[in-house]
Every structure is written in structure tokens, then in C-alpha cells.
Write a protein that holds these residues in place. Sequence first.
Motif, PDB file in Angstrom:
ATOM      1  N   LYS A 183     -13.922   2.527  -1.567  1.00  0.00           N
ATOM      2  CA  LYS A 183     -12.695   2.945  -0.502  1.00  0.00           C
ATOM      3  C   LYS A 183     -12.054   4.091  -0.912  1.00  0.00           C
ATOM      4  N   ASN A 185     -10.017   7.633  -0.536  1.00  0.00           N
ATOM      5  CA  ASN A 185      -9.406   8.372   0.675  1.00  0.00           C
ATOM      6  C   ASN A 185      -9.901   9.658   0.983  1.00  0.00           C
ATOM      7  N   SER A 221      -9.974   5.610   3.853  1.00  0.00           N
ATOM      8  CA  SER A 221      -8.726   5.397   4.147  1.00  0.00           C
ATOM      9  C   SER A 221      -8.008   6.784   4.386  1.00  0.00           C
ATOM     10  N   GLY A 223      -4.721   7.535   5.081  1.00  0.00           N
ATOM     11  CA  GLY A 223      -3.118   7.290   5.307  1.00  0.00           C
ATOM     12  C   GLY A 223      -2.661   6.947   6.707  1.00  0.00           C
ATOM     13  N   GLY A 226      -4.886   5.956   9.690  1.00  0.00           N
ATOM     14  CA  GLY A 226      -5.660   4.973   9.777  1.00  0.00           C
ATOM     15  C   GLY A 226      -6.846   4.990   8.816  1.00  0.00           C
ATOM     16  N   ILE A 241      -1.354   2.767  12.494  1.00  0.00           N
ATOM     17  CA  ILE A 241      -0.208   2.400  13.286  1.00  0.00           C
ATOM     18  C   ILE A 241       1.193   3.256  12.829  1.00  0.00           C
ATOM     19  N   PRO A 245       7.274   4.231   6.667  1.00  0.00           N
ATOM     20  CA  PRO A 245       7.094   3.646   5.170  1.00  0.00           C
ATOM     21  C   PRO A 245       8.133   3.622   4.363  1.00  0.00           C
ATOM     22  N   THR A 248       4.263   3.845  -0.094  1.00  0.00           N
ATOM     23  CA  THR A 248       2.973   4.053   0.190  1.00  0.00           C
ATOM     24  C   THR A 248       2.160   3.489  -0.981  1.00  0.00           C
ATOM     25  N   GLY A 250      -0.069   1.580  -3.506  1.00  0.00           N
ATOM     26  CA  GLY A 250      -0.659   0.425  -3.380  1.00  0.00           C
ATOM     27  C   GLY A 250      -1.297   0.051  -2.076  1.00  0.00           C
ATOM     28  N   ALA A 251      -1.218   1.006  -1.159  1.00  0.00           N
ATOM     29  CA  ALA A 251      -1.516   0.866   0.252  1.00  0.00           C
ATOM     30  C   ALA A 251      -3.268   0.727   0.301  1.00  0.00           C
ATOM     31  N   GLY A 252      -4.010   1.529  -0.445  1.00  0.00           N
ATOM     32  CA  GLY A 252      -5.129   1.480  -0.636  1.00  0.00           C
ATOM     33  C   GLY A 252      -5.694   0.157  -1.249  1.00  0.00           C
ATOM     34  N   MET A 255      -5.505  -2.498   1.416  1.00  0.00           N
ATOM     35  CA  MET A 255      -6.595  -2.422   2.213  1.00  0.00           C
ATOM     36  C   MET A 255      -7.741  -2.889   1.511  1.00  0.00           C
ATOM     37  N   SER A 280      -2.562  -3.186   5.225  1.00  0.00           N
ATOM     38  CA  SER A 280      -2.036  -2.015   4.408  1.00  0.00           C
ATOM     39  C   SER A 280      -0.948  -1.332   5.220  1.00  0.00           C
TER      40      SER A 280
HETATM   41  N1  LIG Z   1       2.298   6.583   6.240  1.00  0.00           N
HETATM   42  C1  LIG Z   1       1.493   5.586   6.677  1.00  0.00           C
HETATM   43  N2  LIG Z   1       1.813   5.043   7.754  1.00  0.00           N
HETATM   44  C2  LIG Z   1       0.929   3.925   8.080  1.00  0.00           C
HETATM   45  N3  LIG Z   1      -0.018   3.334   7.639  1.00  0.00           N
HETATM   46  C3  LIG Z   1      -0.324   3.799   6.338  1.00  0.00           C
HETATM   47  C4  LIG Z   1       0.417   4.964   5.816  1.00  0.00           C
HETATM   48  N4  LIG Z   1       0.096   5.317   4.620  1.00  0.00           N
HETATM   49  C5  LIG Z   1      -1.100   4.481   4.346  1.00  0.00           C
HETATM   50  N5  LIG Z   1      -1.106   3.546   5.486  1.00  0.00           N
HETATM   51  C6  LIG Z   1      -2.013   2.464   5.606  1.00  0.00           C
HETATM   52  O1  LIG Z   1      -2.637   2.314   4.241  1.00  0.00           O
HETATM   53  C7  LIG Z   1      -4.201   2.632   4.310  1.00  0.00           C
HETATM   54  C8  LIG Z   1      -4.443   2.972   2.914  1.00  0.00           C
HETATM   55  O2  LIG Z   1      -3.819   4.387   2.471  1.00  0.00           O
HETATM   56  P1  LIG Z   1      -4.225   5.511   1.810  1.00  0.00           P
HETATM   57  O3  LIG Z   1      -5.092   6.055   2.823  1.00  0.00           O
HETATM   58  O4  LIG Z   1      -2.945   6.411   1.583  1.00  0.00           O
HETATM   59  O5  LIG Z   1      -4.855   5.071   0.650  1.00  0.00           O
HETATM   60  P2  LIG Z   1      -4.729   5.372  -0.632  1.00  0.00           P
HETATM   61  O6  LIG Z   1      -4.636   6.812  -0.756  1.00  0.00           O
HETATM   62  O7  LIG Z   1      -5.998   4.752  -1.477  1.00  0.00           O
HETATM   63  O8  LIG Z   1      -3.523   4.678  -1.386  1.00  0.00           O
HETATM   64  P3  LIG Z   1      -2.926   4.355  -2.781  1.00  0.00           P
HETATM   65  O9  LIG Z   1      -3.684   5.087  -3.984  1.00  0.00           O
HETATM   66  O10 LIG Z   1      -1.457   4.934  -2.897  1.00  0.00           O
HETATM   67  O11 LIG Z   1      -3.076   2.813  -2.917  1.00  0.00           O
HETATM   68  C9  LIG Z   1      -4.101   3.660   5.460  1.00  0.00           C
HETATM   69  O12 LIG Z   1      -5.748   3.331   5.741  1.00  0.00           O
HETATM   70  C10 LIG Z   1      -3.439   2.708   6.381  1.00  0.00           C
HETATM   71  O13 LIG Z   1      -3.883   1.757   7.064  1.00  0.00           O
END
Ligand SMILES: Nc1ncnc2c1ncn2[C@@H]1O[C@H](COP(=O)(O)OP(=O)(O)OP(=O)(O)O)[C@@H](O)[C@H]1O
Length: 317
Positions: A183, A185, A221, A223, A226, A241, A245, A248, A250-252, A255, A280
Amino acid sequence: MIFTVTLNPAIDKTVTIDNFRIGDVNRITTSRIDAGGKGINVSRVINQLGGKSIALGILGKNGASTIQNALDISGIDHYFVLIDGDVRVNLKIIDCQNHTNTDINEAGISVSNEQLADIFDQIQVRMKPDDIVVLTGSLPPGTDPSLYRQWTEMLQRRGTRVFLDADRTPFQMGIESAPFFIKPNRFELEQLCHTTLPSLDHIIAEGKKLLNTGIKVILVSLGAEGALLLTEDQIIRVEGIRVKPQSTVGAGDAMLASFAISLEQHQSYLEAARLASAVSTAKVLCPGSNPPDPAVIRQLLTQTIVYDYSKRITLER
Ligand SMILES: Nc1ncnc2c1ncn2[C@@H]1O[C@H](COP(=O)(O)OP(=O)(O)OP(=O)(O)O)[C@@H](O)[C@H]1O
Ligand SMILES: O=P(O)(O)OC[C@@]1(O)O[C@H](CO)[C@@H](O)[C@@H]1O
């Protein structure tokens, strides 16, 4: 069973600073502490979704109870090797005025090969074929950067599916063993491919090259934009969507957690992508590294837009 491995856990200190400025005096308006580290976040989200996991890792004795208590309160099984030293504290700066999240992560404490071997043994004695092992986050300082590659190879030879989510050299080397799921980003994928990926078509082209190496599922991912899911025979686009926020952080992880549960329950990639999007997005509406609220997930599920990207056909909800 899903095993999450966090070799370099953290206590996350999330602070809000209005109009954060580098090189200036900044005043904190709110502050909170959470158990952190990617695998620990994954376990907490799995628990929130009604699933089960075992969280494993290595913890400095100073600060260990913050993490152990958070897992105990949620009833999450765990096994952590305790070592001398402090759990690192990672600072997360949220600036609501400029809409930025800045991470300042400590390196963590060094661990020995014996301590690493202890964790690996614990997984090996408990795991069964088809289990999922989540290897995620940075490695402790001084650890062999090929560790994820070695562990992925040995675990998958025994029939488990490895979900790998890391960055820089450990990730680069880890994918050489073709984990079942990654996964990245957009930035991490760009690091992997040594090129910029300005469009979805660029991401798909590079993703296909990675699939050819034996990786089965790539969830990129993006951000707020989507995500994009790539498998040998499917390209699924999950639209972002629009929300405001809170954090953010732990969003990844949310997911990945959601995707792991869906695959454990033999759901289709389409359903897995849909749920991962809602989970997420619900996460970013929570403060700090807190796991998402199930009621918010249910509500967001009605707003997800998921389609077969190659055919540009929107799929039924
Ligand atoms: N600003 C945002 N608005 C809406 N959804 C978001 C946002 N940021 C993250 N998401 C959701 O969370 C998912 C994962 O986010 P992101 O791509 O930032 O992952 P990441 O960089 O691995 O995050 P992290 O390392 O902080 O856990 C996105 O695909 C989306 O579904
Ligand atoms: O320094 P790493 O191991 O790459 O990332 C650690 C970390 O930023 O990841 C989690 C969010 O994904 C946080 O809980 C934690 O502080």
C-alpha cells in the motif's frame, strides 16, 4: 488470523498550532497523546471493525505501558519484547489554518538480532497457511534494511500472505520478495519507481510493472484524491470523499487494516476497496491516531464512488 508487526512503535503526540511557522516561536493550542506505530494502528482499526488480530513488536520499557494499556483496553491480543530505553515520541503538528499535517518522527531505539528473532519465532509458531502478516513502518536504527525482504520470503514460503507498508530502503528491498499486498502512497510509489507519477495513467503503468514481479495487489493511496487498486486483472478507482480532516495520521493504516479484514473474509476486491475508502476517510475525521467511528464509516459507505477504471463504468453500490 491477522498478525501485525511493529518493530519501531511510537507514542504519537499530536498538537495543533494555528499558522505553524518554521524558524519562529509557535504556540500549541491543543495536545494529545496516542499509542502509535503503524502495526499498532492497524490492530486498533481491525478491532474497531469487529475483527481480530495479534499485535507483535518491540517496546522500550519507558513508555511501553501507554501502548500496552491502549491494546489491553480494546481487548487486542499482543506480544511485545520489552527492552531498555524509551518508546520514541513522534510529533504530529496539525495546522488547521493552512491545512497541513507535519510529522516529526524520532528514530527509535536500536534492537538486537535476538530480539528480532524472538518476534519472528512468535509469528512462526502461531501462524497458519492463509493467515495475513502485516509488516509495516520503519525499522529500528541499525536494523538490516533487508529484514522485510527476508521475513516476507520466509513467511510466504509457509503459505501466509504478507501485507507490506513501509518506505525508503526497507520497502524497496521488501518488494523484491513480492509481498502479496503493498500500500504505497503516491510519494512512496514514486520513490520505488524512481520517477514522478503525475497522473493515474502513470501510476497504472508503473503499478503493472510491479505486478509483473509477483505482487498480487497494489493499493495506491492518494490522500484526499482517494485510491487506485491494481491486480492482475482489475483496475479499480476509488474516488476521494470530500471531508474536513481533523488528523490524517494513520489514514493509510486504517485503509490497510480494512483491506486485510475484507480479504480475510473473502470479500471481492471491489467491496474491499469500497470499505477501505470509507474506513480511511472516517479515520481522518478522528483526532490524533484514534481509530475511526463505526457509525461514521457506515454513513461514508453510502458516499463511496468506486468504478472499474479500465472500462470507466461505475459499479453498483
Ligand atoms: N484529506 C483527506 N480527505 C479525505 N480522505 C482522506 C484524506 N487523507 C487521507 N484520506 C483517506 O485515507 C486514505 C489513505 O491516505 P494517504 O494516502 O494519506 O495514506 P498514507 O500517506 O499512507 O497515510 P499515513 O502514512 O499518514 O498513514 C486515502 O486513500 C483516503 O481514502
Ligand atoms: O516512522 P514510521 O515507522 O515510518 O511511522 C510511524 C508513524 O508516523 O506511523 C503512524 C501513522 O501511519 C504513526 O502512528 C507513527 O507515528
